[in-house]
Design a protein around this motif. Structure first.
Motif, PDB file in Angstrom:
ATOM      1  N   LEU A  63       0.807  -1.218   0.000  1.00 18.84           N
ATOM      2  CA  LEU A  63       0.000   0.000   0.000  1.00 18.84           C
ATOM      3  C   LEU A  63       0.843   1.274   0.000  1.00 18.84           C
ATOM      4  CD1 LEU A  63      -2.595  -1.164   2.666  1.00 18.84           C
ATOM      5  CD2 LEU A  63      -2.992  -0.925   0.204  1.00 18.84           C
ATOM      6  N   GLY A  64       2.153   1.131   0.080  1.00 17.86           N
ATOM      7  CA  GLY A  64       3.013   2.307   0.118  1.00 17.86           C
ATOM      8  C   GLY A  64       2.963   3.033   1.448  1.00 17.86           C
ATOM      9  N   VAL A  65       2.692   2.295   2.519  1.00 16.43           N
ATOM     10  CA  VAL A  65       2.644   2.900   3.854  1.00 16.43           C
ATOM     11  C   VAL A  65       3.556   2.109   4.784  1.00 16.43           C
ATOM     12  CG1 VAL A  65       0.579   1.583   4.484  1.00 16.43           C
ATOM     13  CG2 VAL A  65       1.127   3.638   5.750  1.00 16.43           C
ATOM     14  N   GLU A  66       4.335   2.828   5.577  1.00 19.36           N
ATOM     15  CA  GLU A  66       5.241   2.214   6.547  1.00 19.36           C
ATOM     16  C   GLU A  66       4.491   1.965   7.857  1.00 19.36           C
ATOM     17  OE1 GLU A  66       8.445   1.369   5.952  1.00 19.36           O
ATOM     18  OE2 GLU A  66       8.095   1.979   3.884  1.00 19.36           O
ATOM     19  N   PRO A  67       4.992   1.018   8.672  1.00 13.22           N
ATOM     20  CA  PRO A  67       4.320   0.761   9.951  1.00 13.22           C
ATOM     21  C   PRO A  67       4.138   2.004  10.819  1.00 13.22           C
ATOM     22  CG  PRO A  67       5.838  -1.022   9.479  1.00 13.22           C
ATOM     23  CD  PRO A  67       6.053   0.029   8.413  1.00 13.22           C
ATOM     24  N   ALA A  68       5.161   2.871  10.900  1.00 14.57           N
ATOM     25  CA  ALA A  68       5.032   4.083  11.722  1.00 14.57           C
ATOM     26  C   ALA A  68       3.917   4.979  11.194  1.00 14.57           C
ATOM     27  CB  ALA A  68       6.353   4.838  11.764  1.00 14.57           C
ATOM     28  N   GLN A  69       3.807   5.063   9.865  1.00 16.25           N
ATOM     29  CA  GLN A  69       2.730   5.859   9.283  1.00 16.25           C
ATOM     30  C   GLN A  69       1.370   5.244   9.609  1.00 16.25           C
ATOM     31  OE1 GLN A  69       4.097   5.673   5.191  1.00 16.25           O
ATOM     32  NE2 GLN A  69       4.624   7.839   5.228  1.00 16.25           N
ATOM     33  N   PHE A  70       1.289   3.919   9.521  1.00 21.66           N
ATOM     34  CA  PHE A  70       0.015   3.265   9.813  1.00 21.66           C
ATOM     35  C   PHE A  70      -0.379   3.479  11.268  1.00 21.66           C
ATOM     36  CE2 PHE A  70      -2.789  -0.191  10.989  1.00 21.66           C
ATOM     37  CZ  PHE A  70      -3.743  -0.079   9.986  1.00 21.66           C
ATOM     38  N   HIS A  71       0.596   3.404  12.176  1.00 19.66           N
ATOM     39  CA  HIS A  71       0.294   3.673  13.584  1.00 19.66           C
ATOM     40  C   HIS A  71      -0.210   5.106  13.750  1.00 19.66           C
ATOM     41  CE1 HIS A  71       1.562  -0.150  15.119  1.00 19.66           C
ATOM     42  NE2 HIS A  71       2.801  -0.010  14.693  1.00 19.66           N
ATOM     43  N   GLY A  72       0.361   6.025  12.979  1.00 16.73           N
ATOM     44  CA  GLY A  72      -0.127   7.405  13.015  1.00 16.73           C
ATOM     45  C   GLY A  72      -1.556   7.515  12.529  1.00 16.73           C
ATOM     46  N   LEU A  73      -1.868   6.799  11.450  1.00 16.51           N
ATOM     47  CA  LEU A  73      -3.248   6.796  10.941  1.00 16.51           C
ATOM     48  C   LEU A  73      -4.226   6.286  11.986  1.00 16.51           C
ATOM     49  CD1 LEU A  73      -2.971   5.393   7.287  1.00 16.51           C
ATOM     50  CD2 LEU A  73      -3.752   7.651   7.964  1.00 16.51           C
ATOM     51  N   THR A  74      -3.901   5.149  12.588  1.00 16.22           N
ATOM     52  CA  THR A  74      -4.822   4.578  13.573  1.00 16.22           C
ATOM     53  C   THR A  74      -4.916   5.457  14.817  1.00 16.22           C
ATOM     54  OG1 THR A  74      -3.082   3.150  14.484  1.00 16.22           O
ATOM     55  CG2 THR A  74      -4.491   2.205  12.774  1.00 16.22           C
ATOM     56  N   ALA A  75      -3.831   6.162  15.148  1.00 17.88           N
ATOM     57  CA  ALA A  75      -3.878   7.071  16.297  1.00 17.88           C
ATOM     58  C   ALA A  75      -4.844   8.219  16.041  1.00 17.88           C
ATOM     59  CB  ALA A  75      -2.479   7.605  16.600  1.00 17.88           C
ATOM     60  N   VAL A  76      -4.847   8.740  14.824  1.00 19.11           N
ATOM     61  CA  VAL A  76      -5.784   9.813  14.473  1.00 19.11           C
ATOM     62  C   VAL A  76      -7.223   9.330  14.658  1.00 19.11           C
ATOM     63  CG1 VAL A  76      -6.679  11.216  12.557  1.00 19.11           C
ATOM     64  CG2 VAL A  76      -4.213  11.020  12.910  1.00 19.11           C
ATOM     65  N   VAL A  77      -7.496   8.108  14.202  1.00 18.04           N
ATOM     66  CA  VAL A  77      -8.849   7.543  14.332  1.00 18.04           C
ATOM     67  C   VAL A  77      -9.199   7.341  15.803  1.00 18.04           C
ATOM     68  CG1 VAL A  77     -10.268   5.508  13.835  1.00 18.04           C
ATOM     69  CG2 VAL A  77      -8.800   6.462  12.059  1.00 18.04           C
ATOM     70  N   ARG A  78      -8.270   6.812  16.590  1.00 18.45           N
ATOM     71  CA  ARG A  78      -8.543   6.578  18.018  1.00 18.45           C
ATOM     72  C   ARG A  78      -8.833   7.887  18.746  1.00 18.45           C
ATOM     73  NH1 ARG A  78      -4.114   3.185  17.472  1.00 18.45           N
ATOM     74  NH2 ARG A  78      -2.798   4.601  18.658  1.00 18.45           N
ATOM     75  N   LEU A  79      -8.069   8.923  18.423  1.00 20.07           N
ATOM     76  CA  LEU A  79      -8.290  10.217  19.064  1.00 20.07           C
ATOM     77  C   LEU A  79      -9.674  10.760  18.728  1.00 20.07           C
ATOM     78  CD1 LEU A  79      -4.781  11.809  18.450  1.00 20.07           C
ATOM     79  CD2 LEU A  79      -5.785  11.302  20.689  1.00 20.07           C
ATOM     80  N   GLN A  80     -10.063  10.669  17.445  1.00 21.40           N
ATOM     81  CA  GLN A  80     -11.380  11.150  17.036  1.00 21.40           C
ATOM     82  C   GLN A  80     -12.500  10.369  17.717  1.00 21.40           C
ATOM     83  OE1 GLN A  80     -10.974  10.741  12.753  1.00 21.40           O
ATOM     84  NE2 GLN A  80     -10.956  12.956  12.494  1.00 21.40           N
ATOM     85  N   ALA A  81     -12.314   9.055  17.815  1.00 23.11           N
ATOM     86  CA  ALA A  81     -13.369   8.188  18.341  1.00 23.11           C
ATOM     87  C   ALA A  81     -13.379   8.122  19.864  1.00 23.11           C
ATOM     88  CB  ALA A  81     -13.219   6.779  17.762  1.00 23.11           C
TER      89      ALA A  81
END
Length: 197
Positions: A63-81
């Motif tokens: 997908l062209g995404v690194e693990p650190a980036q993916f953790h950042g993505l999921t962190a954004v979702v967790r913060l919103q939710a």
């Protein structure tokens, strides 16, 4: 000549942990299962928390995404939710706390996510001077693809489990996670550190 210093560190640590548990009043029948759980939780940590499963999924999906980036993505979702903490508008400062990294590292992760098109910056509806992070459609597509692959793996893990076994396991893990969070917050309070949540 052999002595205690020749004993394998893992075995010695297990013996010391068993003595601590006895001193804290745990029944003998509970001690070996607790120590076995410690070993199992290490494997879980390596596979999940340290990202071995995630790295495998990201490598498979390309997908062209690194693990650190993916953790950042999921962190954004967790913060919103509001997962594990009150819901909030994701800022770089909150991202740092959620990822347990320093603000400069969080800022670099956020910049990488924006540059890759997974996240966009915008103004807070409540305070236009404050910059907040939001997932883009591209970021949401990455999350959906990884989620689908993760559940494909978990379906294999739980194949053959009865509904009662799954429900019991989920309840116990939730109870364990809540207890772990409470114990961590108590330790932070004793040390005078602000809680992470």
């Amino acid at each position: 000549m052999t002595g205690p210093s020749d004993q394998a560190p893992l075995a010695r640590g297990r013996d010391e942990a068993a003595e601590r548990l006895r001193a804290q009043g745990f029944a003998e029948a509970a001690i070996d299962p607790l120590l076995d759980f410690e070993t199992a939780s290490f494997i879980w940590s390596r596979m999940i928390a340290k990202g071995e499963l995630l790295s495998t999924i990201l490598s498979r999906l390309q997908l062209g995404v690194e693990p650190a980036q993916f953790h950042g993505l999921t962190a954004v979702v967790r913060l919103q939710a509001g997962v594990g903490r009150p819901a909030a508008e994701p800022t770089v400062g909150l991202l740092a706390g959620e990822l347990a990294v320093d603000p400069s590292r969080a800022s670099r992760i956020a910049a990488d996510l924006v540059a890759a098109g997974f996240v966009q910056r915008g103004a807070s509806p409540g305070d236009g001077r404050r910059s907040v992070l939001a997932l883009t459609e591209k970021g949401e597509a990455v999350l959906q693809a990884v989620r689908a692959e993760k559940w494909r793996a978990l379906a294999q893990v739980f194949d053959g489990w009865t509904p009662e076994e799954i429900a019991g396991f989920a309840a116990q893990v939730r109870r364990y996670a809540q207890g772990l969070q409470a114990a961590t917050e108590a330790m932070q309070a004793e040390a005078g550190a602000p809680p992470q949540s």
